[in-house]
Structure formats: C-alpha cells, structure tokens
Design a protein around this motif. Sequence first.
Motif, mmCIF file in Angstrom:
data_model
loop_
_atom_site.group_PDB
_atom_site.id
_atom_site.type_symbol
_atom_site.label_atom_id
_atom_site.label_comp_id
_atom_site.label_asym_id
_atom_site.label_seq_id
_atom_site.Cartn_x
_atom_site.Cartn_y
_atom_site.Cartn_z
ATOM 1 N N ASN A 1 125.139 35.863 99.700
ATOM 2 C CA ASN A 1 126.056 36.787 100.638
ATOM 3 C C ASN A 1 125.611 38.068 100.598
ATOM 4 O O ASN A 1 125.623 38.906 101.727
ATOM 5 N N ALA A 2 125.309 38.600 99.296
ATOM 6 C CA ALA A 2 125.111 40.124 99.034
ATOM 7 C C ALA A 2 123.761 40.269 99.749
ATOM 8 O O ALA A 2 123.886 41.524 100.448
ATOM 9 N N ILE A 3 122.740 39.715 99.577
ATOM 10 C CA ILE A 3 121.619 39.788 100.019
ATOM 11 C C ILE A 3 121.514 39.886 101.532
ATOM 12 O O ILE A 3 120.935 40.818 102.291
ATOM 13 N N PHE A 4 122.033 38.886 102.114
ATOM 14 C CA PHE A 4 122.112 38.572 103.571
ATOM 15 C C PHE A 4 122.727 39.439 104.343
ATOM 16 O O PHE A 4 122.584 40.198 105.586
ATOM 17 N N LEU A 5 124.075 39.654 103.785
ATOM 18 C CA LEU A 5 125.086 40.735 104.414
ATOM 19 C C LEU A 5 124.426 42.177 104.397
ATOM 20 O O LEU A 5 124.536 42.883 105.762
ATOM 21 N N PHE A 6 123.763 42.526 103.508
ATOM 22 C CA PHE A 6 123.336 43.839 103.310
ATOM 23 C C PHE A 6 122.158 44.038 104.260
ATOM 24 O O PHE A 6 122.073 44.983 105.054
ATOM 25 N N SER A 7 121.102 42.930 104.490
ATOM 26 C CA SER A 7 120.217 43.002 105.184
ATOM 27 C C SER A 7 120.363 43.141 106.568
ATOM 28 O O SER A 7 119.976 43.789 107.412
#
Lengths: 231, 207
Positions: free
Chosen positions: A31-37
């Motif tokens: 979630n952290a990686i995909f939300l940010f990107s």
Amino acid sequence: MEPKNSSLVNEVLAILNKDLVSEFRTKVALNAIFLFSLTVLFLVSFVVGPYKIRTLDQPAILSAWLWIIVFFSGMSGLDRVFVKEEETSTAPGLQLAARSSAVFLGKFLFNLCLMGMMGAVVTPLYIVLMEFSIASPLYFAAEVFFGILGMTTGVTLIAAMVAKARMKGALFSILSFPIIIPLLLVAIEGTSKAATGISSMEFLRSISVIGSFAGAMFVLSLILFEKVWIE
Amino acid sequence: MADLQLVAEGLGQAFGRTRLFSALDLQVPSGDVLLVRGPNGSGKSTLLRILSGFMRPQEGQVAVRWQGKECPPRKLFHRIGMCTPEMRLYEELTGMETMAFFSKLRGVDRDEKTLQELLRSVGLETSRHRWVKVYSSGMKQRLKLLLATFHEPPILYLDEPGSNLDDEGMDVVGRIIEAQKARGVVILATNDTREFAYGTQELFLGQ
C-alpha cells in the motif's frame, strides 16, 4: 556441534515465501509503495503533463521524474521488511533459526519483488500518461530493470540498519540518498538515451556501470549484514 | 544425551549505576537445569540474553564446551532453543504455517502430519489453521514453547515459560523440561513457584 541441516537455498526461499504471504495478508509495504507512486504519477501527469515540456528536453526530464518516482516509492516501503521484524519482536526468532546470509538474501528478493511489481505497473502507466516516446523500448525496459535491481541491492542493507535505530522516520531516505545517487544518475542518463535511441555500446556501458554498482553493493551487503543483523 | 557444558566465568553486567551481577561463575553440564530466580529487575532476562549469546557481557565470558572444543554461544544459534517474553510470533501466519516456516529454517524435515502431531502435543491441533493473531496469550505461549524445542536443541533457554499458561499448559512445560534434561542443558529463569522443582542448580540474583 554439527552444522545446520538446512540448505541456504531452502532458508532463502522459506523467508521469501513467509514475507510474501505476510505482505499479501497485511499489504502494509504494498500500500505504501503503490499509493505513493500512483499519487505522484497522477499528480505529475495532471499538473505538468507532456505538453509543458519542450520536446527536446522531454527524454532527460521525463527520465529524471520517472526515477524520482521510483526512488521515493521505494523509500516509502522497502524498509518495512526489517522494521516490521524489529517492531513486532519477531527478529530474535529469525536470528536464532536462520543464517544471516539467508535472511539478507530472502529480504533482498522480497524487496526486489515489491519494486519489480511497482516498476511493472508504474513504468507503463508513466509512459502512457506522459506520452513518453521511446525509441528503444527493450533497452529502456532493461535500464529500468537493472536500475531497480541496483537500487534494491543498495537499500536492503540500509533498511536493516535503519530498523535497529530508534529514530527511524526519514533516516532511511537520508541514508539511502547519497548511496543511490550515482546509480540514479547513470539510470536517468541510460533511460534518457534509450528514449532518444541508444547504440548497443552505450547501452552496455550504462548497464555495466549499474551492474558493477549492484554487484559491489551486493557483496558488501552480504559481508556486513551479519554485523548489522546480530549485533 | 549431548556431551556438553555451558560455562560462564566472571560475568558482570551493569546498566548505568545499577549493577545487576558481578563475578558470576556458572557450570551447567548436560542433564542439569539451572534455575535462575530473583525479583523483577534483578537481571534474570539479561543473564539469559548473555548466556544465549544475544548480548555481550560487560565483564567475563560465556562458552559452550562440547567434545573437548569450546565455542561462543553466538556461533551456536542454530542449536539453541529459546522461549522468552521478548520473542514474538508472526501474527499473520497460522500455527501450521509458523511450524512449517521454522522447520524449513531449522532444517528439520517434518511433513504436515508430523507438524500436526507436534501441534497436538501442545493442544493446538484444532486451531492450527487459525492466524496466530487470534490465539489467546496462553496459546501463543504454547506455540512458542513448541518452536523452542521441536528441533531438539542441546541447549534450551526458558524465561518465564509458564506465563499465561493454565494447568494443562504447565504440564506441557514440565514435559518439555523433563525431555530436555535427557537431551542437554536447560536454563530456566522464573519466579513461578510451580517451576522451582525442575531446578537441579539454583542461582538467586538481586542479593
């Protein structure tokens, strides 16, 4: 005392499998990686878009932005693999049961899976949304792949170090940035050249620099990891 | 029974101005259970961390003597069994997945049926496919005890093993310690009077 009965490969695969199962059940790093990107990707494409950049400048600027998205997306989630073990106090059990090298390799492969998934989703979306015209798609894809490989190699050891620190916060990005900068510069130049058209020699030169960086970081990490993990 | 001895010489440890213990000498041969007692904060858990190799002592040294050779405990992590309150389980894995994971890491070739039997031995067979997250604290303690011993380690470190356990769980602790005595060394840190009888040597900290 007898040596361990388990093989290194079995331990690495067990750790990788455990981390993947655990991550797909909790989805914290994903979630952290995909939300940010995805957030940054859509912001950049809506606010700037492809038309506000001069055609001549597009390969360099769009390549730089792509790597900024990749780098900071990684920073938002790659440390979780070790931070979680420390925060949930599962690290001592892993320290007892697994070889340090197996832990490093398992966590490295897990991070590579995360970054690979992110790269596979974000890069094509970025190309479409920014109307990024690429003359050598294969070379471009290879530059992205090797860049992500080098970045993951460089930051996995740092993630283990950060997990031991009390003030985690922005420490991961702060420590990673100076180490990853040379790699990012080469990757940006490589993807930029792949967008405009690159010769095989130029491609090989770029990949060999990234490969050397990744190789050096990998060997160094394997040597140093035990000190970081057990001490 | 493994022919080994856990030896500590001149151990000393302090945190700031608080001295936990000093000039501590220990010899624990196979078949012995070292019972470590003492009030809260007396250094029982710290001593266990030092004896197991998780922490370097400020003074003195620890070694495992085995067949005439000496080795620091840190080099023997793979041969150690340990159950302490600081060690937690992976909450998002099931009991069965946890056992399978650690049996792969430990190199103990156990099929699903054997793992199921092991879980039955600590009363967790029916909850083996539930996430550890939903286990009660007593169930988690039973799983931790099983993980500390299923690979039959020659050295077993137990810190408050009876915490959160009911009478049936205490029987599990008893069985584990008796089996371990026949296999090697047990270091047992506890203030639970029900566990005092297991000790063959006693060390009282905090005097």
